[in-house]
Scaffold this motif. Sequence first.
Motif, PDB file in Angstrom:
ATOM      1  N   UNK A  91       0.742  -1.114  -0.108  1.00  0.00           N
ATOM      2  CA  UNK A  91      -0.180  -0.238   0.006  1.00  0.00           C
ATOM      3  C   UNK A  91       0.892   1.295  -0.137  1.00  0.00           C
ATOM      4  N   UNK A  92       1.859   1.333   0.536  1.00  0.00           N
ATOM      5  CA  UNK A  92       2.728   2.287   0.932  1.00  0.00           C
ATOM      6  C   UNK A  92       3.473   2.469  -0.414  1.00  0.00           C
ATOM      7  N   UNK A  93       3.871   1.337  -1.295  1.00  0.00           N
ATOM      8  CA  UNK A  93       4.562   1.416  -2.318  1.00  0.00           C
ATOM      9  C   UNK A  93       3.688   1.974  -3.581  1.00  0.00           C
ATOM     10  N   UNK A  94       2.386   2.080  -3.609  1.00  0.00           N
ATOM     11  CA  UNK A  94       1.356   2.499  -4.467  1.00  0.00           C
ATOM     12  C   UNK A  94       0.420   1.646  -4.946  1.00  0.00           C
ATOM     13  N   UNK A  95       0.047   0.716  -4.401  1.00  0.00           N
ATOM     14  CA  UNK A  95      -1.040  -0.198  -4.669  1.00  0.00           C
ATOM     15  C   UNK A  95      -2.251   0.295  -4.033  1.00  0.00           C
ATOM     16  N   UNK A  96      -3.347   0.051  -4.487  1.00  0.00           N
ATOM     17  CA  UNK A  96      -4.702   0.274  -3.612  1.00  0.00           C
ATOM     18  C   UNK A  96      -4.715  -0.833  -2.429  1.00  0.00           C
ATOM     19  N   UNK A  97      -5.770  -0.350  -1.801  1.00  0.00           N
ATOM     20  CA  UNK A  97      -5.846  -1.283  -0.337  1.00  0.00           C
ATOM     21  C   UNK A  97      -6.185  -2.719  -0.829  1.00  0.00           C
ATOM     22  N   UNK A  98      -7.306  -2.856  -1.637  1.00  0.00           N
ATOM     23  CA  UNK A  98      -7.693  -3.884  -2.164  1.00  0.00           C
ATOM     24  C   UNK A  98      -6.696  -4.786  -2.887  1.00  0.00           C
ATOM     25  N   UNK A  99      -5.940  -4.340  -3.597  1.00  0.00           N
ATOM     26  CA  UNK A  99      -4.826  -4.851  -4.314  1.00  0.00           C
ATOM     27  C   UNK A  99      -3.762  -5.422  -3.313  1.00  0.00           C
ATOM     28  N   UNK A 100      -3.671  -4.530  -2.493  1.00  0.00           N
ATOM     29  CA  UNK A 100      -2.138  -4.717  -1.558  1.00  0.00           C
ATOM     30  C   UNK A 100      -2.467  -5.689  -0.576  1.00  0.00           C
ATOM     31  N   UNK A 101      -4.055  -6.030  -0.190  1.00  0.00           N
ATOM     32  CA  UNK A 101      -4.396  -7.016   0.781  1.00  0.00           C
ATOM     33  C   UNK A 101      -4.257  -8.235   0.001  1.00  0.00           C
ATOM     34  N   UNK A 102      -4.860  -8.517  -1.501  1.00  0.00           N
ATOM     35  CA  UNK A 102      -5.057  -9.462  -2.169  1.00  0.00           C
ATOM     36  C   UNK A 102      -3.597 -10.045  -2.470  1.00  0.00           C
ATOM     37  N   UNK A 103      -2.626  -9.207  -2.736  1.00  0.00           N
ATOM     38  CA  UNK A 103      -1.275  -9.688  -3.119  1.00  0.00           C
ATOM     39  C   UNK A 103      -0.316  -9.982  -2.083  1.00  0.00           C
ATOM     40  N   UNK A 104      -0.583  -9.327  -0.855  1.00  0.00           N
ATOM     41  CA  UNK A 104      -0.008  -9.685   0.475  1.00  0.00           C
ATOM     42  C   UNK A 104      -0.074 -11.056   0.920  1.00  0.00           C
ATOM     43  N   UNK A 105      -1.469 -11.667   0.693  1.00  0.00           N
ATOM     44  CA  UNK A 105      -1.959 -13.167   0.825  1.00  0.00           C
ATOM     45  C   UNK A 105      -1.151 -14.173   0.015  1.00  0.00           C
ATOM     46  N   UNK A 106      -1.060 -13.628  -1.438  1.00  0.00           N
ATOM     47  CA  UNK A 106      -0.407 -14.663  -2.155  1.00  0.00           C
ATOM     48  C   UNK A 106       0.999 -14.635  -1.922  1.00  0.00           C
ATOM     49  N   UNK A 107       1.689 -13.453  -1.877  1.00  0.00           N
ATOM     50  CA  UNK A 107       3.084 -13.168  -1.624  1.00  0.00           C
ATOM     51  C   UNK A 107       3.774 -13.999  -0.390  1.00  0.00           C
ATOM     52  N   UNK A 108       3.221 -13.863   0.593  1.00  0.00           N
ATOM     53  CA  UNK A 108       3.633 -14.565   2.075  1.00  0.00           C
ATOM     54  C   UNK A 108       3.376 -16.175   1.741  1.00  0.00           C
ATOM     55  N   UNK A 109       2.262 -16.686   1.128  1.00  0.00           N
ATOM     56  CA  UNK A 109       2.096 -18.025   0.721  1.00  0.00           C
ATOM     57  C   UNK A 109       2.833 -18.349  -0.523  1.00  0.00           C
ATOM     58  N   UNK A 110       3.490 -17.734  -1.170  1.00  0.00           N
ATOM     59  CA  UNK A 110       4.295 -17.955  -2.208  1.00  0.00           C
ATOM     60  C   UNK A 110       3.498 -18.546  -3.451  1.00  0.00           C
ATOM     61  N   UNK A 111       2.427 -17.962  -3.518  1.00  0.00           N
ATOM     62  CA  UNK A 111       1.425 -18.556  -4.438  1.00  0.00           C
ATOM     63  C   UNK A 111       1.337 -18.026  -5.768  1.00  0.00           C
ATOM     64  N   UNK A 112       1.223 -16.669  -5.864  1.00  0.00           N
ATOM     65  CA  UNK A 112       1.443 -15.910  -7.121  1.00  0.00           C
ATOM     66  C   UNK A 112       0.190 -15.341  -7.765  1.00  0.00           C
ATOM     67  N   UNK A 113      -1.045 -15.923  -7.291  1.00  0.00           N
ATOM     68  CA  UNK A 113      -2.303 -15.308  -7.984  1.00  0.00           C
ATOM     69  C   UNK A 113      -2.241 -13.628  -7.742  1.00  0.00           C
ATOM     70  N   UNK A 114      -2.690 -13.148  -9.042  1.00  0.00           N
ATOM     71  CA  UNK A 114      -2.639 -11.772  -9.086  1.00  0.00           C
ATOM     72  C   UNK A 114      -4.011 -11.201  -9.295  1.00  0.00           C
ATOM     73  N   UNK A 115      -4.295  -9.894  -8.991  1.00  0.00           N
ATOM     74  CA  UNK A 115      -5.587  -9.244  -9.449  1.00  0.00           C
ATOM     75  C   UNK A 115      -5.318  -8.582 -11.051  1.00  0.00           C
TER      76      UNK A 115
END
Length: 480
Positions: free
Chosen positions: A197-221
């Motif tokens: 979010x601080x780097x420039x993503x919207x709140x929704x995109x930040x939350x969605x990507x955070x879940x897939x990043x820490x899970x090393x999953x890779x799904x994106x919006x």
Amino acid sequence: MFRPAFCVAGFLLCALGILMLLAGAVDTAHDGNDDFAFYFSGIITLFIGACLALVNRFKDERLSIRQGFLVTSLSWLLIAFFASLPFLLCELELSYSDSLFEATSGLTTTGATIITDLSQASYGVLIWRSLLQWLGGIGIIVTALAVLPMLNVGGMQLFRTESSDTSEKILPRSAQFAGVLTGFYGSFTLLCALGYWLAGMSAFDAIAHAMTTVATGGFSTSDMSIGYWQNPAIDSVAILFMILGALPFILYIRLLGGDVRALARDTQLRWFFALLGSIIAIMWAHLYFSSETEPARALQFAAFSVTSVMTGTGYANTNYGIWSHFATGMFFFLMFVGGCAGSTACGMKIFRLTVICKSIMLQARRILYPHLAVTLLYNGRPIQEGVVASVMHFFFFYLLLFVGVACVLSLMGIAPITALSASASAIANVGPGLGSEIGPAGNFAFLPDTAKWLLAALMLIGRLEIFTILVLLTPTFWRQ
């Protein structure tokens, strides 16, 4: 024998149903059209899960080895089946084969997708994909650290969390152990979302990507994955948390207990960073000299792509599939490596590669010095012969499954590079393959339904360390 398996699966389905209702609420909040699909699926899943849990309640808290295999395998299979319901009922009009493929890819944190245009997907579908990967990430951590070592699966006994020696106990109770793991996992997710979010993503995109990043999953919006933003700060956040997700979570527990020296003692940690750093340097030099890309830009692309593939995340900030034949070969090799044992990452795992390399070097020394008496050591402790044999068997079956599925895919008329990389990405849970069809700029939608079912099965087999599923197919397992 089946009661504990159905009971545990019932409780997990209840949790899955609650997440479906949460995804439906997100869709309703954004005026989406798929909220009914999630509410209906959630109610059905909750009802069936509650029935399974209540009807199959059991008092004995100790599970046998056979019951452990059943609990693990049955839970993941049932969750994958029910997780596909929202995809089947949503307005994307996916077939059941596509729905099951997408759900299995999410749950196993593979990241391969059959959705051709994510801009047409509702907010509910997008957050559901992220929630599936987040659930699969914490699920595999608990499975890998609490269940698989007890089943002696592919050398995982090296990472027992409980033993007869009290000095080896990380935490005295399994519930406390799982709670601390979940705490770390949730904290990393929140910090990652804040960073995005601080780097420039919207709140929704930040939350969605955070879940897939820490899970090393890779799904994106976005169909362009992280490359949609073309933001070095976002790339840096992704790299940091992909690495944190690929490190053993048991290490964080030790650090929390004040054991700072655990960082230096952990063999697989040293091998992980040595391999990651070396390949990033090689790819950076290759990209810089072969394409005359600016040094900083080349380093950004190389560091992100190598980290994404090696950890099995599958994000892309550029189409690395068209760099060169050398890069294609290097990324194909990286698909099999994976992260550390006890992490959200996939692949063969660094500790198995370490044991294999040490065993090969020891065998070479014994050929030169037949009377040499040397014991294999891991983290300063002797490795039993049974562990080495278990790792070798795992390695053999891993390659056998990879080659077998690739050959079957080729028989379906799929191009060789596509068949090979699809099989590799499925068993290693990486996500994108190589080539123009299923590479970073493509998806798996064009594959025939038979191939999708086969790859979905391979994703589950690879995620559950192969033997956890294959042992159920042996007649011996079902004998009294």
